[in-house]
Scaffold this motif. Sequence first.
Motif, PDB file in Angstrom:
ATOM      1  N   HIS A 107       0.875  -1.171   0.000  1.00  0.00           N
ATOM      2  CA  HIS A 107       0.000   0.000   0.000  1.00  0.00           C
ATOM      3  C   HIS A 107       0.909   1.217   0.000  1.00  0.00           C
ATOM      4  O   HIS A 107       1.632   1.477   0.967  1.00  0.00           O
ATOM      5  N   GLU A 108       0.897   1.922  -1.131  1.00  0.00           N
ATOM      6  CA  GLU A 108       1.793   3.074  -1.320  1.00  0.00           C
ATOM      7  C   GLU A 108       3.226   2.617  -1.108  1.00  0.00           C
ATOM      8  O   GLU A 108       3.708   1.729  -1.799  1.00  0.00           O
ATOM      9  N   ASN A 109       3.930   3.164  -0.123  1.00  0.00           N
ATOM     10  CA  ASN A 109       5.339   2.800   0.053  1.00  0.00           C
ATOM     11  C   ASN A 109       5.546   1.722   1.116  1.00  0.00           C
ATOM     12  O   ASN A 109       6.679   1.414   1.490  1.00  0.00           O
ATOM     13  N   LYS A 110       4.466   1.149   1.617  1.00  0.00           N
ATOM     14  CA  LYS A 110       4.572   0.083   2.612  1.00  0.00           C
ATOM     15  C   LYS A 110       4.415  -1.264   1.921  1.00  0.00           C
ATOM     16  O   LYS A 110       3.372  -1.550   1.336  1.00  0.00           O
ATOM     17  N   TYR A 157      -0.555  -1.377   7.696  1.00  0.00           N
ATOM     18  CA  TYR A 157      -0.633  -0.719   6.390  1.00  0.00           C
ATOM     19  C   TYR A 157      -1.224   0.691   6.456  1.00  0.00           C
ATOM     20  O   TYR A 157      -0.816   1.576   5.691  1.00  0.00           O
ATOM     21  N   LYS A 166     -10.180   1.429   1.312  1.00  0.00           N
ATOM     22  CA  LYS A 166      -8.828   1.583   0.778  1.00  0.00           C
ATOM     23  C   LYS A 166      -8.402   0.292   0.084  1.00  0.00           C
ATOM     24  O   LYS A 166      -9.056  -0.746   0.213  1.00  0.00           O
TER      25      LYS A 166
END
Length: 796
Positions: A107-110, A157, A166
């Motif tokens: 999730h995005e940068n994770k 997250y 999300k």
Amino acid sequence: MLKNHFKSAFRNLIKYKVGSTINVAGLTVALLTTFVIYSWVKHELSYDSMHEDSDQVYRLVIDQDDEQLISLSPAIKTRLLDNIPEIENSVRLFKASVVGGKTKVAHENKVFTNNEIVYTDENFFSIFSFPLVYGDKNEILKKPNAVVLTEETAEKYFGSEDPVGKTLMVSNKNLLEVTGVVESLPSNSHFHFDMLVSMKSHPWGNIDRTGLGSGYVYYNYIKIYKDSSPASIIEKINEQLAGIELSWDWDPMFGLQPIKDIHLHSDGWGEFEANGSMTFVYVFVSIGFLVLLIAAINYINMAAAYSLKRSKEIGIRKTIGAERKQLIVGFLVESLVVVLTAFILALFINELVKPAVHYITGTSINIWNNEYWIAQVFLCTLVLGVIIGFFPALFLTRVSPSSLITSKFTKTGTRFDFKNLLLTIQFCISIFLIIGTIVVYNQMQYMQNKKLGYDKEQVFVLHTGYENLKNKTELLKQTLVGDSKIVNASLLSQIPSNISTGEGVNLPDGNRIEVSFMSVDKDFFRTLSVDIIEGEERIGQVKIDPDISEENRKNQFVVNRSFLSKMEVNAEDAINKNIVIRHGNMQPGPIIGVIDDFHFQSLHNPIGPLVLEFTPHNFQHLLVKLNTDDIKATMGFIENTWKNIAGDLPFDYQFLDETYNALYKEETKVSYLILTLSIISIVIGSIGLFGLSLFFVERKTKEIGIRKVMGASVLKIFTILTKSFTKWVLIANIITWPIGYYIMSRWLENFAYKTTLSWWIFALAGAIAMAIALVTVSWQSFRAAIANPVESLRNE
């Protein structure tokens, strides 16, 4: 009157400080130990009881030959279970890591790969009552690409934000929408997950394309109506099966496991997680009882020993009119004061040792938040106090007043053998626990050091099962092998220490057998030093083309000796025999090689039939055999190579020997716990033995003085004083050895491969018990032996 009994009890505790301290100390340790055992056992017995109507929930299994199949075909739900009116609901679970290894979720940068992803049907929450934080249980898994997260995963997250709505990216290709969050899963559930995904999201979710004979990686659960009979449901399942036209002969023996029995009573092929064992529950309940028994014997022995000092007090009370029942109540009050003091001390000490207890057992005792728990153990403590106070009270109060006041009781007291019997029982318990500890330790060492049929040392396991790395894994492998610190490397689908996937195989004669399977490349055998019996040259010629489609791939198989036993042919005759494994393109393929058996599961299980195939699209791991003592530098080289080829994909690795040892995590924990409890029981017994020796030596003071005046040596006196204890150790050994042999033999039957019960185990246990007895009593005996006889006889 009761007030006077309490006053008298406290006066006696203060008057006989040594005996009181020994009793309180022994009972405190015993009660604390019992608290721990009680909490652990209660936790083990509570598995899966959190679900509503858990008594109506069952797991479907198949009893095949001598083993039980836990993971079954996904089509069993729609083609059998959904057609039986007595079944209220049925649901399947599919653990993605069984065939897909770890999955990259972002999730995005994770980005994480340590998620346990489970696919399930939309009615999951109609059977399993895990509380939801967000979402409607009837809606959250209805649509495709829906995912429910645990609280910990949601926080990992999305932090503290509401995650519903999300999205998460899985393997850089599947976008999942968060539709709900479930509370943290309790530890007493037989399965766990981080992410619960709608079955419609998985390519295998279209069960209409799947026959009953393939895809044995699904767990099937049912909830039956309250008045339904499990036996009648099994009968109807078999009736449904008889009406389905199958392409092979199959006559499975279906069974239903109550969900609350799974953790302690199931050890089948393909368990969702490693289960516990009812045997261990019995073991710890027995140890808890034995520890309490040792402490109780301490109290009774000390009371019997000090009865000589208290005889005149009791005689005078009886002379001035005290009734027997009043004296008995007095002794009971005294014992209750002792055990309640020990109970309070144990409660507070528990708070100090709670971290250590959690480390050893994996469970915590939150007694202050559980009034019911405290009430239970408090009641048990009161019962213990009554029992241990009753025996000395019964003995002392039945003697006549004249005998108690005169020297007659002293003489009979010296001949009283009851405490010797109790002392022998105490030694029997200690010797048995020592035997058990040695056997458990030997079995653990045996499992960890047994030759497995492959070399697990210095083998590095690197997870490579990422979608955008599939075309680069061969490059990664060849780059690593080009370095002198690397002996060899191999791509494969599962970690070979625990191959958990199974499938049906059609044999040339038309029969079908259940096998474990794994996808490998030709270097697997050299990397792990697996012995090839037949077909080494042919295996070496295998070429894997990752660009060939599944439909056009030519199947080739390598099997183990156990497979040949099921097939009833020898290794030479098996070569070129065509078999069909019921997945993939399901095309017949020849056996091109035979390998020796190796242990691909824990030693609880006998080696079963294994099929190795060469299917690159299933590769999830890279095994790297290291040839260096400089592990740190080699690890650095591997990590740099990974970054150059895999970019920012997680560098997720482990060592093969660590994954093997993890199979015995539960046994290792239990062995530490048994060792700890054995030491505690020995300490409690030693405390009591020390008290008895102190009293015994004190009572022998005059005799010792006379013997020394008559010329007896220090060694002679020391021998006389210690002989009275050591002979009971010898008797205890004679009693305990056959009992210990029988019980530990039964325990070892839980393992398919086990250590032997050698004679030295019992000799060593006896020697340790003898050493403990001698060390415990020798100090007092030695002091008495070297004392000045003038001091002993001064007041005579």
